[in-house]
Scaffold this active site. Sequence first.
Site, PDB file in Angstrom:
ATOM      1  CG  ASP A   1      -1.907   1.132   1.250  1.00  0.00           C
ATOM      2  OD1 ASP A   1      -1.844   1.991   0.368  1.00  0.00           O
ATOM      3  OD2 ASP A   1      -2.750   1.153   2.167  1.00  0.00           O
TER       4      ASP A   1
ATOM      5  CD  GLU B   1      -5.042   0.112  -1.160  1.00  0.00           C
ATOM      6  OE1 GLU B   1      -5.624  -0.977  -0.969  1.00  0.00           O
ATOM      7  OE2 GLU B   1      -5.446   1.200  -0.711  1.00  0.00           O
TER       8      GLU B   1
END
Length: 415
Positions: free
Chosen positions: A13, A109
């Site tokens: 992330d 992500e």
Amino acid sequence: MRKPSGLERLYVDFDSFFASAEQHLQPRLRGRPVGVIPIASEHTGLIAASREAKALGIKRGTFVRDARRLCPALILVTARHELYVNLHRAIIAAIETVLPVKAVCSIDEMVCALLPSEQTEAVTVAQRVKAAITSEIGPTLTCSMGLGPNELLAKIAAEMEKPDGLVALHPDSLPGPLLSLSLSDVPGIAKGNAARLARAGIADMAALWRIQPKELRRLWGSVEGERLWMGLHGYAVERPETQRRMFGHGRVLPADWRHLGGAYACARMLLAKAASRMRRAGFSARALALWLTDRQSAGWYAEERFQPTWDDPSLLASLAGLFRHAERELPRGPSRSVHVTLHDLVPLKDIEEDLFGDTPEAQVRRRLESLSVLVDRLNTHHGRRLLHWGPWTHIPGGYAGAKIAFNRIPDAEDF
């Protein structure tokens, strides 16, 4: 339901991705507070803030005027989506020098699956991924990583130590590390679901952990509640593949475009981009929807339904009809934004030709479909909007159509 005993997933992330991307691309911005805005306008909100800006209380969604009040030295940058997509692809390539990417969850992500031999040294593998990103991309773009027995717990772990963190949630440690989190830290628990849980007496993670899966399914009103329970308790949860439901684009109108003429010019561009995406994906549509919104996000909606259609002239003719309808019902015009959506999709391969389809109308339709595909190919080949149907007016303030959404990364052809 299988319950993994090791760390099977690595979740990556990136931190403040759009803002960090601008700092990566523009070295002069490094170490300075940066806000990224969707269009070149003072009447909008930030879509990203650098960590320097976040330290001053500026975050995603902060209006420009409020951000300037909090930080007069804030540097505003209009989003450059095509560069972020290129950077995203370079990041994927860097990660895959260590691990294959199992799924791309959004522009910033992604999740990787660890083999049994990699699970015993999962933290070391994650550190190698971090090192590969730094080596291949540079130190400005940092990411937080999470390791877990499934994707949900790995994602939660990635959020626990931001920025530039690395957290492992081993199945043997559950629920311990989760109990210090708030319910809003769990993906999928937004305001509505949090309120529903609160009414059922579930106000913290300990209470959520104790609830039974069927009860959580009942509270959710769908199988997603039970899937959430399974994920939190460390089970491997495989979701069914989602099906494409629509193609659409929206745009906040520049201040001097907030009338029906401006909205129509903008909607034509948005529809042409959506229709091109639809054709590339192999679909036709049976409905076109139009929204014209005001400052309170309320406004006017209409749609037109038709036989499966995918050529630009026919779709643009339907759009013109919707705007004629808007002229009668919305004399003052829109005040904020326009959205167009092609929905009720049909795969092109499933469209059956009419046995009596060799009519003049059918011949015209096939000719328009062929011309629309030819226009797509020429525009893609030349890398710009070389041909288009009718007027094509440049909209001031930034992009129209080719924007990154949470669950969609534009193709190169979108730009």
